[in-house]
Write a protein that holds these residues in place. Structure first.
Motif, PDB file in Angstrom:
ATOM      1  N   VAL A  59       0.844  -1.200   0.000  1.00  0.00           N
ATOM      2  CA  VAL A  59       0.000   0.000   0.000  1.00  0.00           C
ATOM      3  C   VAL A  59       0.875   1.246   0.000  1.00  0.00           C
ATOM      4  CG1 VAL A  59      -1.656   1.346   1.339  1.00  0.00           C
ATOM      5  CG2 VAL A  59      -1.946  -1.134   1.126  1.00  0.00           C
TER       6      VAL A  59
ATOM      7  N   VAL B 159       0.677   3.809  -3.068  1.00  0.00           N
ATOM      8  CA  VAL B 159      -0.119   5.019  -2.864  1.00  0.00           C
ATOM      9  C   VAL B 159       0.600   6.092  -2.050  1.00  0.00           C
ATOM     10  CG1 VAL B 159      -2.283   5.941  -1.952  1.00  0.00           C
ATOM     11  CG2 VAL B 159      -2.243   3.651  -2.952  1.00  0.00           C
TER      12      VAL B 159
ATOM     13  N   LEU C 250       4.048  18.228  -0.638  1.00  0.00           N
ATOM     14  CA  LEU C 250       2.937  18.970  -0.023  1.00  0.00           C
ATOM     15  C   LEU C 250       3.096  19.094   1.491  1.00  0.00           C
ATOM     16  CD1 LEU C 250      -0.062  17.197  -1.834  1.00  0.00           C
ATOM     17  CD2 LEU C 250       0.979  19.381  -2.489  1.00  0.00           C
TER      18      LEU C 250
ATOM     19  N   PRO D  16       4.668  14.291   6.157  1.00  0.00           N
ATOM     20  CA  PRO D  16       5.754  13.781   6.999  1.00  0.00           C
ATOM     21  C   PRO D  16       6.460  12.638   6.279  1.00  0.00           C
ATOM     22  CG  PRO D  16       3.589  13.154   7.888  1.00  0.00           C
ATOM     23  CD  PRO D  16       3.341  14.121   6.773  1.00  0.00           C
TER      24      PRO D  16
ATOM     25  N   LEU E 259      -4.352   8.901  14.074  1.00  0.00           N
ATOM     26  CA  LEU E 259      -3.588   8.942  12.822  1.00  0.00           C
ATOM     27  C   LEU E 259      -4.326   8.160  11.734  1.00  0.00           C
ATOM     28  CD1 LEU E 259       0.050   8.495  14.165  1.00  0.00           C
ATOM     29  CD2 LEU E 259      -0.947  10.564  13.175  1.00  0.00           C
TER      30      LEU E 259
ATOM     31  N   HIS F 178      -7.279  10.136  10.565  1.00  0.00           N
ATOM     32  CA  HIS F 178      -6.872  11.223   9.665  1.00  0.00           C
ATOM     33  C   HIS F 178      -6.494  10.680   8.291  1.00  0.00           C
ATOM     34  CE1 HIS F 178      -5.784  14.065  13.258  1.00  0.00           C
ATOM     35  NE2 HIS F 178      -7.077  13.906  13.083  1.00  0.00           N
TER      36      HIS F 178
ATOM     37  N   ILE G 123      -6.813  14.875   5.962  1.00  0.00           N
ATOM     38  CA  ILE G 123      -6.647  16.031   6.846  1.00  0.00           C
ATOM     39  C   ILE G 123      -5.769  17.039   6.112  1.00  0.00           C
ATOM     40  CG2 ILE G 123      -4.708  14.874   8.029  1.00  0.00           C
ATOM     41  CD1 ILE G 123      -5.501  16.452  10.564  1.00  0.00           C
ATOM     42  N   ARG G 124      -6.238  18.277   6.061  1.00  0.00           N
ATOM     43  CA  ARG G 124      -5.536  19.323   5.297  1.00  0.00           C
ATOM     44  C   ARG G 124      -5.115  18.812   3.914  1.00  0.00           C
ATOM     45  NH1 ARG G 124      -4.259  20.225  10.909  1.00  0.00           N
ATOM     46  NH2 ARG G 124      -2.711  18.607  10.783  1.00  0.00           N
TER      47      ARG G 124
ATOM     48  N   MET H 250      -3.576  16.184   3.136  1.00  0.00           N
ATOM     49  CA  MET H 250      -3.551  14.715   3.061  1.00  0.00           C
ATOM     50  C   MET H 250      -4.916  14.240   2.569  1.00  0.00           C
ATOM     51  SD  MET H 250      -2.441  11.619   3.899  1.00  0.00           S
ATOM     52  CE  MET H 250      -3.430  10.126   3.813  1.00  0.00           C
ATOM     53  N   PRO H 251      -4.970  13.676   1.341  1.00  0.00           N
ATOM     54  CA  PRO H 251      -6.270  13.251   0.801  1.00  0.00           C
ATOM     55  C   PRO H 251      -6.794  11.999   1.509  1.00  0.00           C
ATOM     56  CG  PRO H 251      -4.507  12.666  -0.728  1.00  0.00           C
ATOM     57  CD  PRO H 251      -3.848  13.376   0.425  1.00  0.00           C
TER      58      PRO H 251
ATOM     59  N   ARG I 121      -7.598   8.457   2.377  1.00  0.00           N
ATOM     60  CA  ARG I 121      -6.968   7.204   1.933  1.00  0.00           C
ATOM     61  C   ARG I 121      -5.823   7.459   0.960  1.00  0.00           C
ATOM     62  NH1 ARG I 121     -10.895   3.261   3.600  1.00  0.00           N
ATOM     63  NH2 ARG I 121     -12.743   4.428   4.147  1.00  0.00           N
ATOM     64  N   GLY I 122      -5.202   8.624   1.070  1.00  0.00           N
ATOM     65  CA  GLY I 122      -4.101   8.942   0.163  1.00  0.00           C
ATOM     66  C   GLY I 122      -4.547   9.007  -1.283  1.00  0.00           C
TER      67      GLY I 122
ATOM     68  N   LEU J   8      -8.566   1.981  -1.181  1.00  0.00           N
ATOM     69  CA  LEU J   8      -8.031   1.088  -0.146  1.00  0.00           C
ATOM     70  C   LEU J   8      -9.079   0.832   0.920  1.00  0.00           C
ATOM     71  CD1 LEU J   8      -4.671   3.015   0.335  1.00  0.00           C
ATOM     72  CD2 LEU J   8      -4.961   0.864  -0.907  1.00  0.00           C
TER      73      LEU J   8
ATOM     74  N   VAL K 297      -5.334   0.946   4.878  1.00  0.00           N
ATOM     75  CA  VAL K 297      -4.831   2.263   5.270  1.00  0.00           C
ATOM     76  C   VAL K 297      -4.198   2.163   6.660  1.00  0.00           C
ATOM     77  CG1 VAL K 297      -5.436   4.650   5.787  1.00  0.00           C
ATOM     78  CG2 VAL K 297      -6.538   3.478   3.872  1.00  0.00           C
TER      79      VAL K 297
ATOM     80  N   VAL L 271      -0.404   3.129   7.757  1.00  0.00           N
ATOM     81  CA  VAL L 271      -0.106   4.133   8.786  1.00  0.00           C
ATOM     82  C   VAL L 271       0.894   3.553   9.787  1.00  0.00           C
ATOM     83  CG1 VAL L 271      -1.026   5.465  10.721  1.00  0.00           C
ATOM     84  CG2 VAL L 271      -2.294   5.371   8.566  1.00  0.00           C
TER      85      VAL L 271
ATOM     86  N   MET M  93       4.369   3.340   8.248  1.00  0.00           N
ATOM     87  CA  MET M  93       5.063   4.624   8.149  1.00  0.00           C
ATOM     88  C   MET M  93       5.468   5.132   9.531  1.00  0.00           C
ATOM     89  SD  MET M  93       3.618   7.237   5.357  1.00  0.00           S
ATOM     90  CE  MET M  93       1.900   6.897   5.312  1.00  0.00           C
TER      91      MET M  93
HETATM   92  C1  HEC Z   1      -1.097  13.527  -2.270  1.00  0.00           C
HETATM   93  C2  HEC Z   1      -0.105  13.396  -1.255  1.00  0.00           C
HETATM   94  C3  HEC Z   1      -0.309  12.343  -0.185  1.00  0.00           C
HETATM   95  C4  HEC Z   1      -0.526  10.999  -0.344  1.00  0.00           C
HETATM   96  C5  HEC Z   1      -0.656  10.216  -1.643  1.00  0.00           C
HETATM   97  C6  HEC Z   1      -0.609  10.450   0.981  1.00  0.00           C
HETATM   98  N1  HEC Z   1      -0.445  11.439   1.913  1.00  0.00           N
HETATM   99 FE1  HEC Z   1      -0.502  11.219   3.941  1.00  0.00          FE
HETATM  100  N2  HEC Z   1      -0.151  13.207   4.177  1.00  0.00           N
HETATM  101  C7  HEC Z   1       0.025  14.115   3.163  1.00  0.00           C
HETATM  102  C8  HEC Z   1       0.257  15.430   3.724  1.00  0.00           C
HETATM  103  C9  HEC Z   1       0.497  16.694   2.936  1.00  0.00           C
HETATM  104  C10 HEC Z   1       0.217  15.275   5.125  1.00  0.00           C
HETATM  105  C11 HEC Z   1       0.372  16.376   6.184  1.00  0.00           C
HETATM  106  C12 HEC Z   1      -1.009  16.932   6.443  1.00  0.00           C
HETATM  107  C13 HEC Z   1      -0.959  18.017   7.513  1.00  0.00           C
HETATM  108  O1  HEC Z   1      -0.765  17.655   8.682  1.00  0.00           O
HETATM  109  O2  HEC Z   1      -1.143  19.159   7.142  1.00  0.00           O
HETATM  110  C14 HEC Z   1      -0.045  13.876   5.376  1.00  0.00           C
HETATM  111  C15 HEC Z   1      -0.171  13.334   6.642  1.00  0.00           C
HETATM  112  C16 HEC Z   1      -0.411  12.001   6.906  1.00  0.00           C
HETATM  113  C17 HEC Z   1      -0.544  11.426   8.215  1.00  0.00           C
HETATM  114  C18 HEC Z   1      -0.430  12.187   9.550  1.00  0.00           C
HETATM  115  C19 HEC Z   1      -1.788  12.742   9.909  1.00  0.00           C
HETATM  116  C20 HEC Z   1      -1.728  13.494  11.228  1.00  0.00           C
HETATM  117  O3  HEC Z   1      -2.759  13.522  11.908  1.00  0.00           O
HETATM  118  O4  HEC Z   1      -0.690  14.048  11.585  1.00  0.00           O
HETATM  119  C21 HEC Z   1      -0.777  10.091   8.061  1.00  0.00           C
HETATM  120  C22 HEC Z   1      -0.992   9.085   9.163  1.00  0.00           C
HETATM  121  C23 HEC Z   1      -0.790   9.835   6.640  1.00  0.00           C
HETATM  122  N3  HEC Z   1      -0.564  11.007   5.970  1.00  0.00           N
HETATM  123  C24 HEC Z   1      -0.974   8.588   6.088  1.00  0.00           C
HETATM  124  C25 HEC Z   1      -0.992   8.325   4.728  1.00  0.00           C
HETATM  125  C26 HEC Z   1      -1.196   7.027   4.172  1.00  0.00           C
HETATM  126  C27 HEC Z   1      -1.420   5.771   4.980  1.00  0.00           C
HETATM  127  C28 HEC Z   1      -1.135   7.170   2.811  1.00  0.00           C
HETATM  128  C29 HEC Z   1      -1.278   6.091   1.776  1.00  0.00           C
HETATM  129  C30 HEC Z   1      -2.424   5.232   1.892  1.00  0.00           C
HETATM  130  C31 HEC Z   1      -0.916   8.564   2.524  1.00  0.00           C
HETATM  131  N4  HEC Z   1      -0.824   9.225   3.715  1.00  0.00           N
HETATM  132  C32 HEC Z   1      -0.829   9.100   1.239  1.00  0.00           C
HETATM  133  C33 HEC Z   1       0.004  13.848   1.795  1.00  0.00           C
HETATM  134  C34 HEC Z   1      -0.253  12.597   1.223  1.00  0.00           C
END
Ligand code: HEC
Ligand code: HEC
Length: 261
Positions: A85, A89, A99, A102, A121, A124, A129-130, A132-133, A135-136, A140, A145, A149, A152
């Motif tokens: 995953v 993704v 973007l 982390p 987490l 989110h 969240i913000r 972060m789309p 399910r990325g 999934l 997901v 998480v 990571m």
């Molecule tokens: C399009 C870009 C993008 C993709 C693809 C993406 N993320 Fe993120 N993710 C972000 C960004 C940007 C943040 C920071 C958001 C913020 O805190 O402002 C983030 C933050 C997070 C966090 C922390 C949230 C928190 O509360 O601090 C988690 C957990 C996370 N992502 C999990 C995932 C997982 C699991 C996937 C894959 C399934 C994924 N992300 C795919 C952009 C992405």
């Protein structure tokens, strides 16, 4: 002159055959040409697969399918491992920090976030969240997901336990069911029916009413409470109840009825 005139008017047998064949040949030739013309037109309408633009267009067209194939080879619902995953993704943003995501294995990026706890987490990551789309942006399951998480977060110093393969997605994502927390949820949302047995609801702690239900296992009970079953309305009729709260309330009913989580 007279001779040649006679030759022109009195056709020999060979000439007759030739003219008959020629007479057939002309229409056949015409048909052949028409067919060739039609085929030629069709040929021109075939998509041009050679030019750069055409290749890009084709790629764009098949991309969603290709992505689905990559992510959702779940024909007999095979859940992807955390790393699959992540690679498919999450890495798109979390490998390099696009973007402001982390970064994988970057303790500094994650330290402030880990304090929120695994459940938050995961929530989110599922809801987004913000930047972060949800399910990325991937197709999934909650479990997939949740695993990504943990993968990571653990790379950056956490030691979260990812949900097991085949674990019921929703409770897994909502965290470990906590009957103690569920008591409050029960009292606010479920007591109306489950205290007295309204509409045939199994009463809290009434083993006889619960035995066969408990035997279905916690995950099945949770899914029945989530989606509703017979007289039991979905989420006990409170559509805004979070999955975490419902998870805990079901756990409370389950444990009170002698079930072991
Ligand atoms: C399009 C870009 C993008 C993709 C693809 C993406 N993320 Fe993120 N993710 C972000 C960004 C940007 C943040 C920071 C958001 C913020 O805190 O402002 C983030 C933050 C997070 C966090 C922390 C949230 C928190 O509360 O601090 C988690 C957990 C996370 N992502 C999990 C995932 C997982 C699991 C996937 C894959 C399934 C994924 N992300 C795919 C952009 C992405
Ligand atoms: C409007 C009345 C009502 C409310 C409110 C209600 N329930 Fe129920 N519940 C029922 C009835 C009726 C059944 C029995 C359904 C059946 O098996 O026919 C039931 C059955 C169940 C079962 C067993 C399902 C099974 O597979 O046997 C669970 C678990 C459950 N409820 C959980 C909850 C939880 C958790 C809440 C609160 C969030 C809740 N219920 C609120 C009426 C209600």
């Amino acid at each position: 002159m007279a001779d040649s005139h006679a030759k022109m008017t009195q056709a020999t047998p060979q000439e007759v055959i030739i003219s008959v064949v020629a007479g057939l040949f002309a229409p056949l030739l015409a048909i052949f040409l028409i067919v060739m013309l039609v085929l030629g037109i069709q040929d021109n309408h075939k998509p041009d697969t050679t030019s750069d633009a055409a290749q890009k267009a084709t790629l764009a067209r098949i991309k969603p399918v290709a992505q689905l194939a990559a992510l959702d080879a779940s024909a007999p619902k095979v859940e992807k491992s955390a790393q699959e995953v992540y690679d498919a993704v999450c890495a798109a943003c979390h490998a390099a920090g696009a973007l402001g995501a982390p970064k994988f294995e970057n303790k500094g990026d994650w330290s402030g976030r880990l304090g929120q706890g695994y459940d938050t987490l995961v929530k989110h990551a599922i809801e987004g969240i913000r930047q972060m789309p949800p399910r990325g942006g991937g197709d999934l399951s909650d479990t997939e997901v949740a695993r990504a998480v943990a993968y990571m977060a653990n790379s950056a110093g956490a030691s979260f336990k990812a949900p097991e393969a085949g674990a019921p997605a929703a409770p897994a994502a909502a965290g470990k069911p906590d009957p103690a927390k569920g008591k409050l949820v029960y009292e606010a949302n479920c007591v109306a029916c489950h205290a007295s047995g309204v509409a045939g609801a199994p009463k809290l702690g009434d083993k006889a009413a619960w035995d066969a239900r408990v035997a279905q296992g916690y995950a099945t009970l949770y899914s029945h409470a989530l989606n509703g079953i017979r007289g039991m309305p979905a989420k006990g009729g409170n559509a805004s109840l979070s999955e975490a709260d419902l998870t805990n309330a079901v756990a409370y009913l389950f444990v009170e009825a002698g079930g072991k989580l």
